[in-house]
Design a protein around this motif. Structure first.
Motif, short mmCIF file in Angstrom:
data_model
loop_
_atom_site.label_atom_id
_atom_site.label_comp_id
_atom_site.label_asym_id
_atom_site.label_seq_id
_atom_site.Cartn_x
_atom_site.Cartn_y
_atom_site.Cartn_z
N GLU A 99 -12.62 -13.03 -1.05
CA GLU A 99 -12.86 -11.96 -0.03
C GLU A 99 -11.82 -12.19 1.07
O GLU A 99 -11.56 -13.33 1.39
N VAL A 156 -17.83 2.54 2.61
CA VAL A 156 -19.23 2.46 1.49
C VAL A 156 -20.29 3.50 1.99
O VAL A 156 -20.53 3.60 2.99
N ASP A 161 -1.73 6.43 0.96
CA ASP A 161 -2.90 5.82 1.42
C ASP A 161 -3.07 5.11 2.69
O ASP A 161 -4.15 4.71 3.20
N GLU A 172 -4.40 -9.47 -6.84
CA GLU A 172 -4.62 -8.15 -7.10
C GLU A 172 -5.82 -7.82 -6.12
O GLU A 172 -6.73 -8.43 -6.23
N ALA A 173 -5.62 -6.93 -5.27
CA ALA A 173 -6.46 -6.69 -4.34
C ALA A 173 -6.80 -5.15 -4.11
O ALA A 173 -6.32 -4.23 -4.29
N ASN A 174 -8.36 -5.11 -3.93
CA ASN A 174 -8.73 -3.71 -3.66
C ASN A 174 -9.27 -3.81 -1.93
O ASN A 174 -9.98 -4.70 -1.48
N ARG A 229 -5.31 5.60 5.57
CA ARG A 229 -6.90 5.09 5.71
C ARG A 229 -7.17 3.74 5.94
O ARG A 229 -8.28 3.12 6.19
N VAL A 262 -11.57 -2.14 0.78
CA VAL A 262 -13.06 -1.24 0.86
C VAL A 262 -12.47 -0.50 1.88
O VAL A 262 -12.64 -1.05 3.10
N VAL A 318 1.01 -0.84 0.16
CA VAL A 318 0.03 -0.02 0.10
C VAL A 318 0.91 1.31 0.10
O VAL A 318 1.83 1.49 0.82
N ARG A 329 -12.87 -4.72 4.90
CA ARG A 329 -12.68 -5.74 3.87
C ARG A 329 -11.78 -5.71 2.52
O ARG A 329 -11.48 -4.43 2.12
N LEU A 369 -10.99 -7.17 -1.20
CA LEU A 369 -11.56 -8.04 -2.37
C LEU A 369 -10.35 -8.16 -3.23
O LEU A 369 -9.60 -7.54 -3.77
N LEU A 403 -14.74 12.44 -2.16
CA LEU A 403 -13.87 11.54 -3.09
C LEU A 403 -13.78 12.27 -4.52
O LEU A 403 -15.07 12.69 -4.76
N VAL A 462 -13.89 -13.52 -7.81
CA VAL A 462 -13.37 -12.45 -6.80
C VAL A 462 -13.68 -13.17 -5.46
O VAL A 462 -14.73 -13.89 -5.07
#
Lengths: 146, 419
Positions: A47, A91, A24, A84-86, A27, A88, A20, A33, A35, A123, A45
């Motif tokens: 989790e 939301v 960022d 490869e991850a996002n 945060r 979250v 990371v 979470r 993904l 954002l 996908v």
């Protein structure tokens, strides 16, 4: 090159390691979470949850290592597979967004009547901007002339 | 009236004022000569310049680009699919340069009826070691015979035997600029270091001149197997597949099709080199415009001379008409005059244009950038000769049309009574 004779580890228990950027890292919280997709399981996908943020920054890449544990995982895994991850971070339901090109300067929009109005932006990326306050769904705005 | 008589009358009219006729014919000859010479030279030059880039570029390039994945996990999850996702600092994933399943891709491409040929390639960034100094460079691993057939590789190699690369093991063709920097001659051994710090000696067999100096300072070529050996990769390691098609215009559509089929990045030549096509199009347009302007000017010359002739020969025309020639016959006589000027002038123009092109072709044009070009390039395209001759006929026809009509309307009674 020096190759190890053997590598010892539990071949059933895996972690996800993510890099990371320092921009960022503030945060990221434990329990967020995650993904992720894998090159070896194309199109699916899975989790995970953020478990740990390594406190020491890697100076070369200016990034932190964040570790995550699986919530759902593919049946078979091997060490060093690529992911490869996002993560979250937030939301938000029923958020108001406008196209980025409609934003004048940092925090102004032009109403269809020609008046300028100050808004509070949240954002943003290169396509869209979130409007926190100052604008409602029924307002009509114009694209700012360049 | 019979045609022979008309031709004879036209001939005697032409010869009666042979100097004027000659001037008119020379006008046409000159314009056609310039038209042919200009277009042949321009087109030759265009082909040369385009060839510098287009001949050497693949119509479609298949490769793996290092770039962020557009299918982010959050967009694929059902829950978030319909919402707008702000994603920060997307990084290029662990994409590899190697083309996955390259053997099968090449096999499929070779069977495709639209494909003229396929040439695999490896790009390997390396350092050339020269004493204490390291010079950055690129070694392209190429299939020499495919590269020569499809991309005229041999034309850019001084000494013109690129097959040495295949026959001598661990050999390299250095770019001219790079060789000068390394002070390496043919037969010398240069040391290269890969990014993973492996050292490897390579024997210089030839020099390479692409015509673009900047490229020659970094580029060099070796056979695919040599580069695979340097990099320590297996024999299916390929980073680029270059495809040459029969029809270059199909490239954009096929590039998309292949990107889908092979799950790789593709780039077509039109996207990569759009400005080249525009450049050559504009150059061709300008030379056509100049050529056609010349012809139109010559057409006005013919128009003038015919008009003069009609005024001078007013009496003769009146007598011709009085002795039974119809208006149509007179019209035909003057059209014959105009067309024969156009025809003979045009033919001479084609001949002189060809001779002029031959002369241009002999003018020495030696440039360090192009080892195989010795004289100015000329394109002997029969299309130019065809356009030139048909245009000379058309312009002279149009130039003769109005005067001939005027001549056919002369009333013999009025003309003769006026004397």
């Amino acid at each position: 090159m020096l190759n190890p004779v053997a590598i010892i580890g539990d071949a059933t228990n895996f972690l996800i390691e993510m890099k990371v950027d320092e921009n960022d890292i503030a945060r990221i919280r434990q329990g967020q979470r995650v993904l992720y997709t894998m090159d070896s399981y194309k199109g699916k996908v899975f989790e995970a949850l953020v478990e740990k943020i390594e406190p020491l920054m890697e100076e070369q890449s200016r990034s932190f290592t964040v570790k995550a544990v699986f919530v759902t995982r593919p049946p078979t895994l091997y060490p060093n597979l690529s992911v490869e991850a996002n993560i979250v971070i937030q939301v938000k339901e029923k958020a108001l967004t406008i196209p980025r090109s409609y934003l004048v300067g940092d925090s102004m929009v032009k109403l269809s009547s020609g008046k300028m109005r100050k808004v509070v932006v949240g954002l943003k990326d290169y396509q869209k901007v979130e409007i926190k306050t100052g604008l409602s769904e029924s307002d009509k705005i114009m694209e700012s002339a360049r | 009236m019979n045609l022979r008589l008309i031709v004879r009358i036209a001939k005697s009219l032409l010869l009666a004022r042979w100097k004027q006729t000659l001037v008119a014919a020379i006008g046409v000859t000159f314009s056609i000569t310039m038209f042919i010479a200009l277009l042949s030279f321009m087109s030759g030059l265009n082909n040369l310049l385009d060839g510098l880039m287009l001949n050497r570029t693949a119509h479609i390039r298949i490769f793996n680009e290092v770039k962020p994945n557009i299918y982010q996990p959050v967009r694929m999850l059902h829950e978030f699919r319909d919402s707008y996702n702000f994603i920060r600092s997307v990084k290029a994933g662990s994409s590899r340069q190697e083309i996955y399943n390259s053997g099968a891709i090449i096999h499929v491409l070779k069977k495709d009826f639209r494909v003229r040929g396929v040439a695999p390639k490896i790009t390997a960034p390396v350092f050339f070691n020269d004493g204490a100094i390291d010079i950055t460079g690129i070694i392209y691993g190429i299939d020499v015979s495919a590269e020569s057939n499809l991309f005229h590789f041999g034309e850019y190699v001084a000494g013109c035997n690129p097959l040495d690369l295949k026959n001598v093991s661990n050999s390299i063709i250095l770019g001219e600029g790079l060789a000068t920097k390394l002070m390496a001659g043919i037969g010398d051994v240069v040391q290269v270091t890969t990014i993973t710090q492996e050292q490897f000696p390579l024997k210089v067999v030839r020099f390479f001149q692409s015509g673009v100096q900047e490229l020659d300072k970094v580029q060099s070529f070796a056979s695919i197997s040599t580069v695979q050996k340097i990099l320590g990769k297996p024999s299916d390691y390929i980073t680029d597949i270059q495809v040459k098609l029969y029809d270059i215009d199909q490239a954009p559509a096929l590039a998309k099709e292949y990107a889908n089929l092979f799950q790789a990045d593709t780039e077509d030549i039109q996207t990569a080199n759009a400005q080249f096509e525009t450049g050559s199009f504009v150059r061709t347009l300008i030379s056509y415009l100049v050529g056609i302007t010349l012809l139109i000017v010559a057409g006005f010359g013919i128009y003038n001379i015919l008009n003069m002739m009609i005024y001078e020969k007013m009496d003769s025309i009146a007598i011709l008409k009085a002795t039974g020639f119809s208006g149509r016959d007179v019209n035909r006589i003057f059209m014959t005059i105009a067309l024969s000027i156009g025809l003979f002038g045009g033919l001479m123009g084609l001949l002189f244009g060809f001779l002029f092109s031959l002369v241009i072709d002999q003018i020495p044009f030696i440039t360090a950038a192009l080892p195989t070009v010795k004289t100015y390039p000329v394109d002997y395209n029969p299309v130019f000769y065809f356009i030139g001759s048909s245009f000379s006929i058309v312009t002279t026809y149009l130039a003769g049309w109005a005067p001939a009509r005027k001549a056919s309307r002369i009333d013999p009674v009025i003309t003769i009574r006026g004397k």
